[in-house]
Write an enzyme that holds these catalytic residues in place. Structure first.
Site, PDB file in Angstrom:
ATOM      1  N   GLU A   7       0.819  -1.225   0.000  1.00  0.00           N
ATOM      2  CA  GLU A   7       0.000   0.000   0.000  1.00  0.00           C
ATOM      3  C   GLU A   7       0.854   1.278   0.000  1.00  0.00           C
ATOM      4  OE1 GLU A   7      -2.897  -0.432   3.123  1.00  0.00           O
ATOM      5  OE2 GLU A   7      -3.948  -2.019   2.041  1.00  0.00           O
ATOM      6  N   GLU A  27      -4.425  -8.808  -1.559  1.00  0.00           N
ATOM      7  CA  GLU A  27      -4.921  -8.672  -0.187  1.00  0.00           C
ATOM      8  C   GLU A  27      -6.340  -8.136  -0.153  1.00  0.00           C
ATOM      9  OE1 GLU A  27      -2.568  -6.355   2.709  1.00  0.00           O
ATOM     10  OE2 GLU A  27      -4.488  -5.731   3.548  1.00  0.00           O
TER      11      GLU A  27
END
Length: 484
Positions: A231, A334
């Site tokens: 991220e 994810e």
């Protein structure tokens, strides 16, 4: 007389031809053996065998009926794996359970025959939110990495990864992701709250990531691939580090890519982005615009948390990336459902979010689908940042009781049947309320996965290669149709 004989001959040939078609048709019908496995709300069905289909010659479909069409002659991307993450939180929770419960969990997730057969796993490099504490693997300002060690992971994580791999048959591809460089390598001198990698430590950080792979492999844990940064556009109250598209591109081009190659790890799958679908195209195009960076990149990982803004899941962005950069691979790296509430662990929408995402992600070119924590405790943790979430299985570490949410079963409808190397094949439906995808495994077995998220039964006709069968479809259900 000749005309009469010719007429008789034509009749006989016609009858013979018709008989041959009937025999061929019967042969086709006999060859198709199909079993349906179903999970449905308000029933006891959990990946349960519910019916065996009987196929017959198909007629022209009509609009008033519901149909699912499968065309095995049109094949697309190959599947690399379906699985979840063994985080610190999962491993710590696992270690607190009685041995019989540990064995049950291993079998449930990783046994390809008696469980749902996860075929891929992910783990965190250093600490993440789903760790009980924050940590890194080297002492402060050790740029030479002489103090590097993974003793923290040897207590919980490494033993569980090894047990999972053994249960899975000895081979379980692992990809690894960093949440943050050590604090002293960053401009905010902290593991958390974002911050950026200082330029003077870029090579030390690349060496650190390579050192992690080498160390894990020295301990008998092969690493399949590595993402550049988890991220990279999120400033979190837990471990995080910001990389713009240009910064990630340059780190790949100038440091991580060449370092992997120079150390003999060039065959590891280097995964860029590893963040949400919303900015996916911008990140992919930014990295792919530079051939010197692009040559090191195997593909792109993505998450589903773009919904934080109130947006729906932006599946079309996957298609845009796959259309623009067909030589690169994409996969879901994810996803989990946030804001854990123990009173809601049995609510059906949990699994349906997974089913919807998996079907549409695969239909838009995804080559794999990796859930987040495989296991969490009764609080939705442990999590040092208070970011408690849902998992397929929750364990009460006080009593040892296990709760299987329907996430486990919805994902199992894929992982149990769709094996690595399977090809997605063409599949379409005549109602947008009915979601479907299909795969052909390397052994020729076809798996058709159909999900009904509505309150109504949606019985339909399955059509494949000129034959069809009616299929029962319960409200709020998902089914895998195995065709041999």
């Amino acid at each position: 007389m000749q005309k009469f004989l010719l007429s008789i001959t034509l009749v006989v040939l016609s009858l013979y031809s018709g008989t041959a078609i009937t025999f061929a048709q019967k042969k086709v019908e006999k060859e198709w053996k199909s079993t349906v496995y179903t999970t449905a709300e308000n029933t006891a069905l959990r990946i349960s065998q519910t019916e065996n289909l009987q196929f017959h010659k198909a007629q022209q479909p009509v609009e008033k009926e519901i149909w699912v069409f499968v065309d095995p002659t049109k094949a697309f991307q190959s599947v690399i794996g379906i699985g979840g993450a063994i985080t610190d939180a999962s491993a710590e929770t696992f270690a607190k359970l009685p041995v019989e419960k540990q064995n049950e969990i291993l079998k449930a997730f990783f046994d390809p025959k008696n469980g749902i057969g996860y075929s891929m796993i992910r783990t965190n490099i250093g600490s993440c939110d789903f760790s009980s504490d924050s940590y890194s693997y080297v002492d402060s300002h050790d740029t030479q990495l002489k103090t590097f060690n993974v003793s923290h992971d040897e207590k919980y994580k490494i033993p569980l990864i090894k047990k999972a791999t053994t249960t899975g048959g000895g081979k379980l591809p692992l990809f690894v992701s960093p949440w943050s460089p050590p604090a002293w390598m960053k401009d905010n001198n902290s593991l958390i709250h974002g911050g950026k990698l200082l330029p003077e430590y870029a090579q030390s950080w690349a060496n650190y990531l390579v050192k992690f792979i080498r160390t894990y492999e020295s301990k008998g844990i092969p690493v399949w691939g590595i993402s550049v940064q988890n991220e990279p556009m999120a400033i979190q109250t837990w471990e995080s580090c910001i990389f713009t598209a240009d910064e990630e591109r340059d780190f790949i081009k100038n440091h991580l890519g060449p370092t992997l190659v120079k150390t003999g790890l060039g065959s590891k799958k280097l995964i860029a982005w590893d963040h949400n679908r919303d900015l996916f195209y911008q990140r992919a195009s930014g990295i792919m615009s530079d051939p010197e960076a692009a040559k090191y990149v195997w593909g792109f990982g993505y998450h589903w948390y773009e919904t934080w803004s109130g947006s729906g899941m932006q599946f079309e962005n996957l298609k845009r990336v796959k259309e623009a950069f067909p030589s690169k691979h994409i996969f879901f790296s994810e996803g989990c459902i946030e804001k854990y509430d123990a009173s809601k662990v049995n609510e059906w929408w949990l699994g349906e979010r997974y089913g919807k995402s998996m079907i549409i992600d695969f239909n838009n070119g995804s080559e794999g689908w990796i859930d987040w924590n495989i296991l969490l405790d009764q609080t939705g943790g442990p999590n040092h940042a208070g970011n408690f979430c849902y998992a397929p299985v929750h364990a009460d570490t006080n009593t040892g009781a296990l709760t299987y949410t329907n996430i486990f079963y919805y994902q199992g409808h894929f992982s149990k049947f769709v094996k690595p190397g399977a090809k997605r094949i063409a599949c379409s439906t005549t109602r947008d309320q009915l979601l479907a995808t299909a795969f052909r495994n390397q052994d020729g077995i076809i798996d058709v996965i159909v999900m009904n998220p509505t309150d109504n039964s949606m019985n339909y006709n399955l059509l494949i290669k000129g034959v069809t069968s009616p299929v029962k479809c319960l409200p709020h259900s998902i089914s895998t149709i195995v065709i041999k």
